[in-house]
Design a protein around this motif. Structure first.
Motif, PDB file in Angstrom:
ATOM      1  N   TYR A 133      -2.610   0.647  -4.230  1.00  0.00           N
ATOM      2  CA  TYR A 133      -1.859  -0.594  -4.035  1.00  0.00           C
ATOM      3  C   TYR A 133      -1.004  -0.830  -5.266  1.00  0.00           C
ATOM      4  CZ  TYR A 133      -4.512  -2.049   0.071  1.00  0.00           C
ATOM      5  OH  TYR A 133      -5.050  -2.133   1.332  1.00  0.00           O
TER       6      TYR A 133
ATOM      7  N   LYS B  55      -6.731   0.888   3.153  1.00  0.00           N
ATOM      8  CA  LYS B  55      -6.435   2.010   2.255  1.00  0.00           C
ATOM      9  C   LYS B  55      -7.084   3.295   2.791  1.00  0.00           C
ATOM     10  CE  LYS B  55      -6.938   3.163  -2.664  1.00  0.00           C
ATOM     11  NZ  LYS B  55      -8.260   3.663  -3.085  1.00  0.00           N
TER      12      LYS B  55
ATOM     13  N   LEU C 257       0.867  -1.185   0.000  1.00  0.00           N
ATOM     14  CA  LEU C 257       0.000   0.000   0.000  1.00  0.00           C
ATOM     15  C   LEU C 257       0.903   1.234   0.000  1.00  0.00           C
ATOM     16  CD1 LEU C 257      -2.886   1.189   0.303  1.00  0.00           C
ATOM     17  CD2 LEU C 257      -2.588   0.988   2.784  1.00  0.00           C
TER      18      LEU C 257
END
Lengths: 109, 487
Positions: free
Chosen positions: B378, B436, B367
């Motif tokens: 990613y 994320k 990430l």
């Protein structure tokens, strides 16, 4: 997890139903380890009802991969849920194993 | 002496009061502890109620001592063989048997090796013949008393050395331990009290055996726990405690094993030319097996990341990540079980070039926060896990990816124990999307704070669920500061 075997002329289809983890991996391993499985031309794995696969589950397929290749038996996965496909893909197995969308492609392969 | 007559009286009281059915539990309770006995004697004993002439059933001093001996064997940590020995001795002495033996059940694997029969005053051949005859016509539940063996169907019309026989099973809660046989030459010599006291003896002996086994099992468990604790400490020493520091980056790390030992690992190595190698890995499976391979992988990392003196130029002195993975794969072929594999990513970060090169061998996607584009994403790269293909063709399945970083960029490296952590109903996974989002909310913080922010969210998500896989999380943040002067 439940493993159902459906043999036909030169093809064996294994239906996987449930979660494939360390405990259920043994059931699948027993099925794949049978000597007469190498008499088939193709072994199709129907993953429609496979909801989860752990590293132990992947390990079962990995441990039989070479044996199938040596015996010229095609191992083909189909109907794979996206979540399960991601696990195969992250590990890089999608480049090594045949994974197709549906039974049509699986039978044609 | 007062205590002894008290015991006699209690024996009377119990035997009379229960109308012939002896309350064994109470006897055992009494006899297990003389202190308790003394208290009960004080409670129940009235001198006038125990006339010296009336002694129908008495618990003799020798019997009491025998029971005590049986009970104390456990406390002294002796073996089950000794328990059987004391049982045989006590039983013979108490009922004045002419001969006796104990058969031990071969199906029950005792904690001692000795499953041998113990004989008193009888030859194995004699015992064999009696045993076989008695077994040929098994009567009620294994317990059998006869005062005239010649009436037993197997022995009618035969001449027997022993006419009175007691056969008593040694039965525990879960196992049958064996059978006790007591013999007398004369017919009609065993009475109800003999059987009663023998039942007490066998009951106490079985209790002692069971306690011994419990103790031994718990000792073995304790040893295993100790061993695991040591393994856990050894493994902990393999995880870097002093994270590399320099002005141009910040690193924060977290690792948690699901069991005492785990299969996750990470490590760092400073390379010449202001470069830093960072490796993360995850061995399939959990626990001790995974921990061994984790240690092995650490060894492979340090041995392959050695300077090659034959290299033609500076940059070739250390293997590039894809080369490293191919070499690691070849090394693992010989020691990894067929169904095991390892996922790993190796990054070589180069400050002078302001970039890094990495290879992903089936490991979780990296990430990344890109400061100039203000974007979190990613890395999308391909690469096969280690130990899956066990020949040279592995090299075709792994490649390097180069990337230039800018100050403020953040790299989050982790194992699947993070994104596959379960929460909610127990089947929901933490997931890449949620990870994320957390980086999008925290990229501007220091590496340590970003890590803590993610972990706090993860813990909130998994609250109340056991961790089922090892978790590792590394946060690397690139800084704009000048590097520390070399040397």
């Amino acid at each position: 997890m439940k493993v159902t075997a459906q043999p036909s002329a030169d093809t064996l289809t294994l239906l996987l139903d449930g979660e494939l983890d360390a405990s259920s991996a043994i059931v699948l391993d027993t099925e794949l380890a049978k000597p007469d499985i190498l008499n088939y031309r193709k072994v199709l794995i129907d993953c429609a009802k496979l909801s989860y696969i752990s590293s132990a589950g992947l390990g079962v397929f990995i441990s039989h991969l070479q044996r199938f290749q040596d015996a010229n038996v095609k191992l083909i996965f189909f109907n794979m849920q996206e979540k399960v496909f991601n696990v195969f893909e992250i590990l890089g197995l999608d480049a090594l194993m045949t994974i197709v969308p549906s039974v049509t492609e699986a039978e044609a392969a | 002496m007062a205590l002894l007559s008290g015991a006699l009286a209690v024996g009377n009281l119990l035997a009379d009061g229960s109308g012939g059915t002896t309350p064994w539990a109470i006897w055992l309770l009494l006899l297990a502890d003389l202190g308790t006995l003394a208290v009960l004697v004080k409670l129940f004993f009235r001198p006038s109620a125990a006339p010296a002439s009336a002694t129908p059933v008495t618990l003799r001093e020798s019997e009491m001592l025998s029971l005590q001996r049986l009970a104390q064997i456990v406390q002294r940590g002796q073996t089950s063989t000794e328990v059987y020995h004391v049982l045989l001795d006590s039983a013979v002495a108490t009922v004045r048997a002419d001969a006796a033996w104990i058969d031990l059940d071969p199906n029950h694997t005792g904690t001692d090796d000795t499953n041998a029969t113990q004989y008193y005053n009888i030859t194995p051949a004699q015992a064999d013949s009696l045993r076989a005859g008695l077994r040929a016509h098994p009567l009620v539940e294994g317990e059998y008393v006869t005062n005239d063996l010649n009436r037993h169907p197997s022995f009618v019309g035969t001449s027997q050395a022993f006419r009175s026989v007691i056969q008593l099973p040694l039965r525990g809660l879960h196992f049958s331990y064996g059978t006790l046989y007591l013999l007398k030459a004369e017919p009609g010599t065993f009475n109800r009290e003999d059987l009663s006291i023998l039942q007490t003896f066998t009951g106490q002996a079985v209790l002692s055996i069971e306690n011994l086994e419990l103790m031994q099992t718990s000792l073995a468990n304790q040893r295993t726990q100790e061993e695991l604790k040591i393994a856990s400490q050894v493994q902990d020493s393999l995880i870097p405690k002093n994270l590399p520091t320099d002005n141009w980056f910040e690193i924060s790390s977290h690792s948690l094993a699901a069991k005492e030992v785990g299969g996750d690992f990470y490590d760092f190595l400073h390379l010449p030319g202001r470069r830093l190698a960072v490796i993360i890995g995850d061995v399939s499976g959990k626990g001790v097996t995974a921990a061994f391979h984790m240690a092995q992988m650490k060894g492979i990392f340090h041995s392959l990341m050695q300077e090659n003196p034959l290299a033609k130029n500076e940059r070739d002195k250390f293997p590039v990540p894809s080369k490293f993975m191919a070499q690691a794969n070849a090394a693992l072929v010989h020691c990894l079980e067929k169904s095991s594999f390892i996922t790993s990513s190796l990054y070589i970060i180069d400050y002078e070039q302001g970039g890094f090169v990495f290879a992903r061998a089936g490991h979780c996607h990296t990430l990344y926060y890109h400061a100039l584009r203000e974007e979190v994403f990613y890395f999308d790269s391909t690469g096969l896990g280690l130990g899956i293909i066990r020949n040279e063709s592995y090299e075709k399945h792994i490649k390097n990816q180069f990337y230039d970083y800018s100050p403020g960029d953040v790299m989050v490296i982790y194992t699947d124990g993070i994104v596959e952590a379960r929460g909610g109903s127990g089947t929901d996974e933490y997931g890449e999307d949620r990870l994320k989002l957390r980086l999008e909310e925290s990229y501007f913080q220091e590496a340590e704070d970003i890590k803590n922010f993610i972990l706090a969210d993860l813990n909130g998500f998994t609250h109340g669920h056991p961790i089922h896989d090892d978790q590792t999380l590394l946060v690397i943040k690139f800084k704009s500061a000048q590097p520390l002067p070399l040397g």
